[in-house]
Write a protein that holds these residues in place. Structure first.
Motif: not given
Ligand SMILES: O=C([C@H](O)CO)[C@H](O)[C@H](O)COP(=O)(O)O
Length: 182
Positions: A44-47, A84-91, A132-134, A144-146, A148-150
Motif C-alpha cells: 500500500g502507501r507504506s510500500g 516499511c510497515s506501519g503495523s509490522g504485522e502484514s502477513k 495504527k491505520k485502523e 488511516m496510516g497517513t 506513518f507513511e509521511g
C-alpha cells in the motif's frame, strides 16, 4: 501564506519522527552501506514510500530492487531486506522477512510498532510514532496510516542525506544515474 492544514501536518510529522536518534539512523545507514543488494519492500502507501527510497538508493549507486517487480532478483547472504510497515504485522511481509533470514540476509525495519512480529525479527528498527491505520480515535488529523507513511518518507529522506555524505555523492552525480529513457 501556507495552506490551511500545513502547520498541523508539519507539527504531527515532526513529532512522529522525533524519537529517532542519530546513532539509530547511522546504524541503518551502515546496514545499507554493508549490503550486497538492497531489497525494498512494503504494501500500500507504506510500500510507495519505500519504493521512492529504492529509487534514491539506485541514484546513490546501490544495487536496489523493489520486491514484487518482475526484474527483482533473488535475495542471498550478505543482502539486506528493508521493510516499511506501519503495523509490522502484514502477513506477506512477515513471510518475506522469514525467507530473507533463512537466506542469511539482514533485516532493516521502518515501523510504527516495534513490538510487532516484524519488530521482533528485525536487526535494526526505526520507529515512527504514529497511530495504527485502523485506529479511528487516533490523535492525528490525517486519516488511516497517513502519519506513518509521511513519517517514513521523512526517515528515508534523512537516510538519503546520511548516505550521500558517506558515499561522497552529490545531486549532480546522482542525477547521472537517473533514467534517461523517459
Ligand atoms: O496502505 C496502507 C495504509 O495504511 C493506508 O493509509 C498500508 O500501508 C497498507 O495497508 C500496509 O499496511 P502496513 O504494512 O501496516 O503498513
Amino acid at each position: 501564506m501556507s495552506l490551511m492544514y500545513t502547520e498541523s501536518i508539519l507539527k504531527e510529522l515532526g513529532q512522529a519522527v522525533s524519537g529517532i536518534r542519530e546513532e539509530e539512523l547511522q546504524k541503518a545507514a551502515d546496514l545499507i552501506l554493508g549490503a550486497g543488494q538492497i531489497f525494498c519492500d512494503g504494501l500500500g502507501r507504506s510500500g510507495l514510500s519505500c519504493k521512492a527510497f529504492a529509487m534514491r538508493l539506485m541514484h546513490l549507486g546501490c544495487r536496489s530492487y523493489f520486491v514484487g517487480e518482475t526484474t527483482t532478483t533473488a535475495i542471498q547472504k550478505g543482502d539486506l531486506l528493508l521493510l516499511c510497515s506501519g503495523s509490522g504485522e502484514s502477513k506477506a511481509l512477515i513471510s518475506h522477512g522469514e525467507k530473507a533470514k533463512e537466506k542469511g540476509a539482514a533485516l532493516l525495519l521502518v515501523t510504527g510498532n516495534p513490538e510487532s512480529t516484524l519488530g521482533k525479527m528485525a536487526d535494526v528498527t526505526l520507529v515512527v510514532k504514529a497511530p495504527k491505520k485502523e485506529d479511528r480515535e487516533a490523535a492525528s488529523i490525517m486519516p488511516m496510516g497517513t502519519l506513518f507513511e509521511g513519517g517514513s518518507c521523512l526517515v528515508f529522506e534523512n537516510l538519503v542525506l546520511v548516505l550521500m555524505k558517506a558515499k561522497n555523492e552529490t545531486s549532480e552525480s546522482m542525477f547521472k544515474r537517473h533514467a534517461n529513457l523517459e
